[in-house]
Design an enzyme around this catalytic site. Structure first.
Site, short mmCIF file in Angstrom:
data_model
loop_
_atom_site.label_atom_id
_atom_site.label_comp_id
_atom_site.label_asym_id
_atom_site.label_seq_id
_atom_site.Cartn_x
_atom_site.Cartn_y
_atom_site.Cartn_z
N GLY A 42 -2.91 -7.23 -15.65
CA GLY A 42 -3.79 -8.39 -15.45
C GLY A 42 -4.44 -8.95 -16.69
CD GLU A 97 -9.41 -3.70 -16.16
OE1 GLU A 97 -8.70 -4.69 -15.93
OE2 GLU A 97 -9.38 -2.66 -15.48
CG ASP A 98 -7.46 -7.92 -14.50
OD1 ASP A 98 -8.17 -6.89 -14.51
OD2 ASP A 98 -6.45 -8.02 -13.76
CG ASP A 101 -13.27 -5.37 -6.58
OD1 ASP A 101 -14.39 -5.62 -6.15
OD2 ASP A 101 -12.27 -5.32 -5.85
CG ASP A 157 -1.54 -9.23 -9.22
OD1 ASP A 157 -2.61 -8.71 -9.62
OD2 ASP A 157 -0.74 -8.64 -8.50
P1 IMP Z 1 -11.78 -1.78 -9.44
O1 IMP Z 1 -11.23 -0.46 -9.89
O2 IMP Z 1 -12.16 -1.79 -7.99
O3 IMP Z 1 -12.87 -2.32 -10.32
O4 IMP Z 1 -10.58 -2.78 -9.43
C1 IMP Z 1 -10.08 -3.30 -10.54
C2 IMP Z 1 -8.65 -3.71 -10.33
O5 IMP Z 1 -8.37 -4.20 -8.98
C3 IMP Z 1 -8.41 -4.86 -11.23
O6 IMP Z 1 -7.98 -4.43 -12.50
C4 IMP Z 1 -7.36 -5.65 -10.47
O7 IMP Z 1 -6.09 -5.15 -10.78
C5 IMP Z 1 -7.64 -5.41 -9.03
N1 IMP Z 1 -8.46 -6.49 -8.43
C6 IMP Z 1 -9.68 -6.36 -7.87
N2 IMP Z 1 -10.13 -7.53 -7.38
C7 IMP Z 1 -9.16 -8.44 -7.66
C8 IMP Z 1 -9.03 -9.87 -7.40
O8 IMP Z 1 -9.90 -10.55 -6.83
N3 IMP Z 1 -7.88 -10.43 -7.83
C9 IMP Z 1 -6.90 -9.75 -8.47
N4 IMP Z 1 -6.98 -8.43 -8.73
C10 IMP Z 1 -8.09 -7.77 -8.31
MG MG Z 2 -6.38 -4.59 -13.60
#
Ligand code: IMP
Ligand code: MG
Length: 176
Positions: A42, A97-98, A101, A157
């Site tokens: 991402g 990071e993209d 979340d 994505d």
């Molecule tokens: P976390 O570990 O929950 O912070 O999630 C991070 C990863 O989930 C990101 O690096 C993305 O790959 C994916 N992700 C979470 N939310 C989104 C979104 O709204 N769009 C696209 N990818 C997301």
């Molecule tokens: Mg990611």
């Protein structure tokens, strides 16, 4: 499928990436070299734009992760599927990071990289969903705080689609 409605325009992204690059360049002005670590897939577009606007000497490397899956639903755990090529001991590292979340991915990466003894380790995320993020997960440089919706484009994505949209758009996903 119709194009997703715009949440953040191409121009807004460009302005913000400029601002982030200026701040990061200033913060690391005294450092001999910064290692940018992009989280695949991402972050590839954000990293490409950000890195070209930095005015400090940089190297670039990548790391790739995957969520452990139980059936079709991702569990909390994260797995390294491609490691860095370079050792980071004694280096100044900026994780790029993209999106942050739940913060699980960032937490895992920070923990893993910290054990390797970098001179410093900071994090930069293009977007963050503050509603979902526990307060103890901090990000040093954030592009945009966004609502708790599924966003795509500019690297982000849905099922590996929409990454090459030039803007960040919102998908209306069916529940579940
Ligand atoms: P976390 O570990 O929950 O912070 O999630 C991070 C990863 O989930 C990101 O690096 C993305 O790959 C994916 N992700 C979470 N939310 C989104 C979104 O709204 N769009 C696209 N990818 C997301
Ligand atoms: Mg990611």
């Amino acid at each position: 499928m119709a194009l997703p409605p715009v949440l953040i325009t191409e121009a807004q992204i460009a302005t913000r990436v400029d601002e982030l690059a200026r701040r990061i360049s200033a913060d690391y002005a005294g450092v001999d070299e910064l290692l940018l670590v992009g989280v695949l897939r991402g972050a590839f577009i954000f990293l490409a734009d950000l890195s070209r606007r930095l005015t400090i000497p940089c190297r670039v490397d990548f790391i790739a992760l995957s969520r452990y899956e139980h059936g079709s639903t991702p569990s909390g755990a994260v797995r390294l599927i491609m490691d860095l090529r370079v050792a980071i001991t004694g280096k100044h590292v900026l994780l790029v990071e993209d999106i942050v979340d739940s913060g699980v991915t960032l937490d895992y990466l920070r923990g893993t990289l910290q054990t390797r003894g970098p001179a410093s380790l900071r994090t930069c995320a293009l977007t963050r969903k503050p509603d979902r993020l526990p307060s103890d997960v901090s990000v040093d440089y954030v592009g945009f705080d966004i609502p708790d919706r599924w966003v795509v484009g500019y690297g982000l994505d849905y099922d590996n689609r929409f990454r090459t949209l030039p803007y960040i758009g919102v998908l209306d996903l069916p529940p579940g």
